[in-house]
Design a protein around this motif. Structure first.
Motif, PDB file in Angstrom:
ATOM      1  N   TRP A  76       1.366  -1.216  -0.088  1.00 37.31           N
ATOM      2  CA  TRP A  76       0.348   0.006   0.111  1.00 37.31           C
ATOM      3  C   TRP A  76       0.808   1.368   0.278  1.00 37.31           C
ATOM      4  N   SER A  77       1.922   1.229   0.518  1.00 31.61           N
ATOM      5  CA  SER A  77       2.580   2.814   1.103  1.00 31.61           C
ATOM      6  C   SER A  77       3.092   2.722  -0.411  1.00 31.61           C
ATOM      7  N   LEU A  80       0.881   4.858  -1.943  1.00 29.67           N
ATOM      8  CA  LEU A  80      -0.561   5.896  -2.170  1.00 29.67           C
ATOM      9  C   LEU A  80       0.970   7.255  -2.195  1.00 29.67           C
ATOM     10  N   ARG A  81       1.955   6.594  -1.760  1.00 33.41           N
ATOM     11  CA  ARG A  81       3.196   7.480  -1.496  1.00 33.41           C
ATOM     12  C   ARG A  81       3.806   8.208  -3.033  1.00 33.41           C
ATOM     13  N   ALA A  82       3.243   7.783  -4.371  1.00 34.42           N
ATOM     14  CA  ALA A  82       3.878   8.476  -5.720  1.00 34.42           C
ATOM     15  C   ALA A  82       2.497   8.691  -6.030  1.00 34.42           C
ATOM     16  N   THR A  83       0.733   8.235  -5.710  1.00 31.31           N
ATOM     17  CA  THR A  83      -0.051   9.186  -6.340  1.00 31.31           C
ATOM     18  C   THR A  83       0.075  10.696  -5.053  1.00 31.31           C
ATOM     19  N   GLU A  96       6.153  12.078   3.179  1.00 33.17           N
ATOM     20  CA  GLU A  96       6.125  10.868   4.157  1.00 33.17           C
ATOM     21  C   GLU A  96       4.509  11.333   5.218  1.00 33.17           C
ATOM     22  N   ALA A  97       5.220  11.985   5.485  1.00 37.77           N
ATOM     23  CA  ALA A  97       4.645  12.346   6.745  1.00 37.77           C
ATOM     24  C   ALA A  97       2.569  12.711   6.446  1.00 37.77           C
ATOM     25  N   VAL A  98       2.395  13.164   5.105  1.00 35.91           N
ATOM     26  CA  VAL A  98       1.296  13.424   4.447  1.00 35.91           C
ATOM     27  C   VAL A  98       0.983  11.571   4.197  1.00 35.91           C
ATOM     28  N   THR A 100       1.942   8.571   5.895  1.00 39.53           N
ATOM     29  CA  THR A 100       1.951   7.973   7.003  1.00 39.53           C
ATOM     30  C   THR A 100       0.253   8.553   7.982  1.00 39.53           C
ATOM     31  N   ILE A 101       0.045   9.928   7.601  1.00 46.20           N
ATOM     32  CA  ILE A 101      -1.128  10.442   8.213  1.00 46.20           C
ATOM     33  C   ILE A 101      -2.523   9.484   7.617  1.00 46.20           C
ATOM     34  N   ILE A 102      -2.499   8.950   6.718  1.00 46.92           N
ATOM     35  CA  ILE A 102      -3.176   8.316   5.730  1.00 46.92           C
ATOM     36  C   ILE A 102      -3.661   6.857   5.818  1.00 46.92           C
ATOM     37  N   LEU A 103      -2.038   6.816   6.326  1.00 45.31           N
ATOM     38  CA  LEU A 103      -2.028   4.636   5.574  1.00 45.31           C
ATOM     39  C   LEU A 103      -2.741   5.412   7.544  1.00 45.31           C
TER      40      LEU A 103
END
Length: 142
Positions: A76-77, A80-83, A96-98, A100-103
């Motif tokens: 998943w990470s 999400l990071r690519a998007t 990275e922070a965003v 982490t918050i979403i996941l």
């Protein structure tokens, strides 16, 4: 037994990831894809018999928290990071922070989905929509 569980969880996560990405890819911009992906994930976890138990009870107990997180990160990470890189300015220090918050939010909502007496999908969906709309507004992408 742990090896079999590990293989099953990997297979299920791979199939779930494919289904979620297919659903999310039909959405509009990057923020829409993030929101749709999160909602599709929650819906699948709740609607697929035994999936919640496998991913949030059996996998954690049988594989341990660390291995469970590794599998989660693997499936998943990265997407999400690519998007998020598309949604935020390329090279944003906040990616990275965003992520982490979403996941973290998604994982907690998904883990709580099967709790008795809760309409987890409705309330979880509301939290995801609020989170994504807040992040979208904060980045100036209306």
């Amino acid at each position: 037994k742990a090896e079999v569980l590990d293989a099953v969880v990997l297979l299920v996560q791979r199939e779930l990831r494919t289904a979620v990405l297919r659903k999310a890819s039909a959405a509009g911009d990057s923020w829409d894809r993030i929101e749709e992906g999160c909602l599709a994930y929650l819906h699948s976890v709740l609607a697929t018999p035994g999936l919640h138990r496998l991913l949030y009870v059996d996998a954690v107990a049988g594989l341990g928290w660390q291995r469970w997180r590794e599998i989660d990160e693997q499936h998943w990470s990265r997407d999400l990071r690519a998007t998020l890189t598309q949604a935020l300015a390329d090279g944003s220090e906040e990616t990275e922070a965003v992520a982490t918050i979403i996941l973290g939010t998604l994982t907690q909502i998904a883990a709580d989905l099967a709790r008795p007496g809760r309409d987890g999908l409705a309330s979880g969906g509301s939290v995801i929509r609020l989170l994504v709309s807040t992040l979208r507004a904060r980045t100036g992408a209306a």
